[in-house]
Scaffold this motif. Structure first.
Motif, PDB file in Angstrom:
ATOM      1  N   LYS A 240     -27.967  19.579 -11.221  1.00  0.00           N
ATOM      2  CA  LYS A 240     -26.822  19.276 -11.652  1.00  0.00           C
ATOM      3  C   LYS A 240     -26.805  17.673 -12.362  1.00  0.00           C
ATOM      4  O   LYS A 240     -27.388  17.079 -11.830  1.00  0.00           O
TER       5      LYS A 240
ATOM      6  N   GLU B 182     -30.670  25.789 -21.311  1.00  0.00           N
ATOM      7  CA  GLU B 182     -29.683  26.617 -21.566  1.00  0.00           C
ATOM      8  C   GLU B 182     -29.784  27.065 -23.064  1.00  0.00           C
ATOM      9  O   GLU B 182     -29.791  28.082 -23.411  1.00  0.00           O
TER      10      GLU B 182
ATOM     11  N   ASP C 274     -28.104  31.458 -20.413  1.00  0.00           N
ATOM     12  CA  ASP C 274     -27.693  32.116 -19.168  1.00  0.00           C
ATOM     13  C   ASP C 274     -28.618  31.954 -18.094  1.00  0.00           C
ATOM     14  O   ASP C 274     -28.559  32.723 -17.099  1.00  0.00           O
TER      15      ASP C 274
ATOM     16  N   THR D 290     -28.461  28.415 -16.653  1.00  0.00           N
ATOM     17  CA  THR D 290     -27.926  27.556 -15.900  1.00  0.00           C
ATOM     18  C   THR D 290     -26.470  27.743 -15.456  1.00  0.00           C
ATOM     19  O   THR D 290     -25.896  28.681 -15.915  1.00  0.00           O
ATOM     20  N   GLY D 291     -26.073  26.729 -14.869  1.00  0.00           N
ATOM     21  CA  GLY D 291     -24.583  26.888 -14.199  1.00  0.00           C
ATOM     22  C   GLY D 291     -24.095  25.538 -13.952  1.00  0.00           C
ATOM     23  O   GLY D 291     -24.749  24.393 -14.263  1.00  0.00           O
ATOM     24  N   PRO D 292     -23.131  25.424 -13.198  1.00  0.00           N
ATOM     25  CA  PRO D 292     -22.419  24.200 -12.807  1.00  0.00           C
ATOM     26  C   PRO D 292     -23.508  23.402 -11.912  1.00  0.00           C
ATOM     27  O   PRO D 292     -23.442  22.146 -12.020  1.00  0.00           O
TER      28      PRO D 292
ATOM     29  N   ASN E  21     -30.589  27.547 -12.821  1.00  0.00           N
ATOM     30  CA  ASN E  21     -30.654  28.579 -11.809  1.00  0.00           C
ATOM     31  C   ASN E  21     -32.084  29.133 -12.009  1.00  0.00           C
ATOM     32  O   ASN E  21     -32.810  29.831 -12.926  1.00  0.00           O
TER      33      ASN E  21
END
Length: 197
Positions: free
Chosen positions: A41, A50, A55, A57-59, A63
């Motif tokens: 994070k 990213e 697609d 990664t995220g908040p 991933n």
């Protein structure tokens, strides 16, 4: 300062051995932990990863499962990722050395030490090792691990026998923790003396 590289194939007990060095007051640079920080994070590599691998990664940052699926078994994609990650980890390693410049011994915990040429940047190498059946049982007991994933990871790693042959020290982990700890103490004593910590 002596820089000791610690390595070993997946499931060999490297994290346990690194913790033993830490418990004895030896500063440890954990390359995997550095990667987690860089990809976690608010990590400084998240946006670049990213951009290269949409697609993944995220908040919470990268991933790792999605990124692994994007690069595992694809040498070109893996090289793109390594070209981004390795220089950033090298910067973290240099900062670590600056913070511990007066330590008589520091440890670099680097899973792919030989595979990435990292052995040329250390003074000595210790390899953590266990028999293949012990390694296999440990790895397949991990959550989310599959036979195929284990095989893909092993394919990227130098064989254990070759690592042992190239090492200055071999630390066995298919024994009691006390025996492994004694091996760690012996390595430290050999490098800086028994009372230098």
């Amino acid at each position: 300062m002596i820089v000791l590289g610690l390595t070993g194939s997946i499931g060999m007990g490297k994290s346990t051995v690194a913790a033993m060095f830490t418990a004895r007051g030896i500063p440890v640079f954990d390359a995997d932990a550095a990667v987690h920080r860089l990809q976690g994070k608010d990590g400084r590599l998240v946006s670049e990863i990213e951009a290269l691998f949409p697609d993944t990664t995220g908040p919470q940052g990268v991933n790792r499962t999605a990124l692994g699926e994007a690069v595992l078994g694809d040498d070109a994609q893996l090289k793109r990722l390594e070209a981004l990650v390795h220089p950033a980890v090298a910067e973290e390693r240099e900062a670590f050395l600056g913070q511990h410049e007066h330590a008589p011994l520091v440890l670099f915990d680097i899973p792919l030490l030989f595979e990435t040429g990292g052995n040329t940047r250390v003074d000595k190498v210790a390899v953590v090792s266990a028999p293949p059946d012990v390694q296999r049982a440990r790895v397949l007991a991990r959550p989310g691990m599959t036979e195929a994933r284990f095989a893909a990871i092993l394919a990227r790693q130098m064989p254990d026998a070759e690592k042992r042959a190239r090492a200055d020290f071999v630390i066995a982990t298919d024994c009691s923790l006390d025996d492994t700890a004694r091996a760690v103490d012996a390595v430290i004593a050999c490098l800086i003396g028994p009372d230098s910590r």
